[in-house]
Design a protein around this motif. Structure first.
Motif, PDB file in Angstrom:
ATOM      1  N   TYR A   1       0.599  -1.369  -0.154  1.00  0.00           N
ATOM      2  CA  TYR A   1      -0.060  -0.082   0.113  1.00  0.00           C
ATOM      3  C   TYR A   1       0.976   1.044   0.258  1.00  0.00           C
TER       4      TYR A   1
ATOM      5  N   SER B   1      -2.921   3.262   1.118  1.00  0.00           N
ATOM      6  CA  SER B   1      -3.150   3.429   2.196  1.00  0.00           C
ATOM      7  C   SER B   1      -3.846   4.811   3.321  1.00  0.00           C
TER       8      SER B   1
ATOM      9  N   SER C   1      -3.421   6.882   6.720  1.00  0.00           N
ATOM     10  CA  SER C   1      -4.258   7.393   8.004  1.00  0.00           C
ATOM     11  C   SER C   1      -3.362   8.602   8.914  1.00  0.00           C
TER      12      SER C   1
ATOM     13  N   ASP D   1      -7.499   3.405   7.069  1.00  0.00           N
ATOM     14  CA  ASP D   1      -7.898   2.438   5.800  1.00  0.00           C
ATOM     15  C   ASP D   1      -7.134   2.603   4.654  1.00  0.00           C
ATOM     16  N   VAL D   2      -7.743   1.819   3.792  1.00  0.00           N
ATOM     17  CA  VAL D   2      -7.561   1.291   2.909  1.00  0.00           C
ATOM     18  C   VAL D   2      -8.147   0.875   1.467  1.00  0.00           C
TER      19      VAL D   2
END
Lengths: 289, 289
Positions: B75, B103, B105, B111-112
């Protein structure tokens, strides 16, 4: 109030509890898995119960009075008190009856209960809660009930327990949610996340936290339970402003709800829901011949 | 930008779509149900695709780069643009690669995404959306993505479609939710109910409405879909204040989201998500030898 003995049956979808009540006290009780979905010959079941507990008047409450039960009892519209239930009993015969449910409608939103009304009105009648109070019955379908003048004034049912069961049993999160739910920090973190009232977003966060290594799966079930219960509590704080909620539940589930309510800045008192049921059914049963 | 031909594969969990792209245009395409969960010999599958579409460089995106796919691609942390995807391709060999996921953060929430990044960056690169905009990709896991300067700045995934699928397939509402979801008044009524952001309460209201005869089951699936999509939209209006959202979806699902966004007082524009994918993968593929 009658001092005649009575058999009371709290007959739900998947479980059944029988009480023999004499002079207001439980002198025998039994719980089994013969909920209404497991029974077809209700008259036969009732005869067997009388054979074991005594040939006494019988008052039943719960899903036994629904379309999936023995006979369909009506819903009494809220506001409803013990006397309204009493006057609307569904008589099977002269000494056997089913307690009606209660409905609520404000013209826009409607709601129903069946079985919970006995506990609620019993709790107030026995002095376990004030006559004006917010009562909570956690479970698959959690009831939040405003009592006014010792009557059920209005209520909201939340599909809290069912939603948790659905995400735990099916779908993308199920592999993460196998552990027991316990009252740990992760549960309270979930409650705080739930206070955002963004369930669809917060649920995916459980998967993202795993993929990004932000939270271990050991606590994921407790976090998810806190999230869903917390979203329920946060919505109810807005809908029914309250200072203290009275929780009718077993101690384990009751303590989870109490913690969620406290994280939301309100107070909670856990009430013995069986004592409330017995107090309610005993008073309704006073009219049974 | 390369003018060399390329095969692009949008390879998801349950579906796969292959495109042959020549001079930026799709000259052949094929969609089938051979998602990553239906495939074990990825190298063999790829050889078969080259046999059908031409022996060309191949660029893949989606769950093929996940733990359940061929090989796990990383990611790339947001903010991320096309050049960041390009620089982080997972090379299988000198002319075969997988696009990384993205990704996000902020230190608290993570979240991805995997697969959606190509559509998003392609939409902006192709001029289908402004470089600063809120983009929405409805579906099982709905992505809401803030683009800034033509890069993915931050995003939230909502389990919207999955939650609807769970309540439709399992649990107490399933018997009521068999009908197709269509853009009728009941859908918009559900969106308004969803704006209360009380999913656990509102979901039980669907059952109560049936028991009390307040709403027929013919419209219940549309109402429930509106409710869950509406709760998602209402949460996002607070989280990402926006005037217009750009929806990357097929016309049917796109029009449901557009209606839900409009009921919430915002504007919506539907973008062709396949055109966006092709625009994105073509630009990334320019670096592939």
């Amino acid at each position: 109030m009658s001092v005649r003995p009575l058999l009371a049956i709290d007959w739900g979808t998947t479980n059944r509890r029988v009480y023999r009540i004499e002079d207001g006290a439980v002198t025998a009780t039994e719980r089994d898995a013969l909920g209404v979905t497991a029974v077809s010959d209700f008259a036969g079941e009732l005869a067997a119960i009388r054979a074991r507990f005594g040939d006494l008047p019988v008052l039943m409450a719960g899903m036994v009075g629904s379309t999936i039960g023995w006979r369909e009892a009506r819903y009494v519209p809220a506001p409803a008190g013990l006397e309204d239930l009493d006057q609307n009993l569904l008589r099977i015969d002269e000494r056997t009856a089913i307690v009606p449910g209660v409905s609520f409608s404000d013209g826009v939103r409607g709601d129903v209960m069946r079985g919970e009304e006995v506990q609620l009105l019993g709790a107030v009648a026995a002095g376990l809660t004030p006559p004006d109070a917010l009562l909570v019955q956690p479970g698959t379908h959690c009831k939040w009930v405003e009592m006014e003048g010792a009557r059920i004034a209005r209520f909201t049912t939340a599909m809290t327990g069912e939603l948790f069961a659905l995400v735990r049993a099916h779908g993308i999160l199920s592999a993460q949610l196998g552990a027991d739910v316990v009252l740990v920090d992760a549960f309270r973190d979930g409650v705080r996340e739930g206070a955002k009232r963004d369930l669809t977003g917060s649920l995916f966060g459980i998967r993202a936290a795993k993929l990004l290594g932000l939270r271990g799966d050991a606590d994921a079930a407790s976090f998810a339970s806190g999230l869903i219960i917390g979203a329920d509590v946060a919505a109810r704080v807005v809908e029914h402003p309250f200072e203290t909620a009275y929780i009718l539940a077993d101690p384990v589930l009751g303590s989870l709800y109490a913690a969620a309510i406290e994280v939301n800045g309100r107070g909670a008192t856990i009430i013995d829901s069986q004592a409330a049921f017995v107090a309610g059914i005993f008073r309704i049963g006073a009219s049974l011949s």
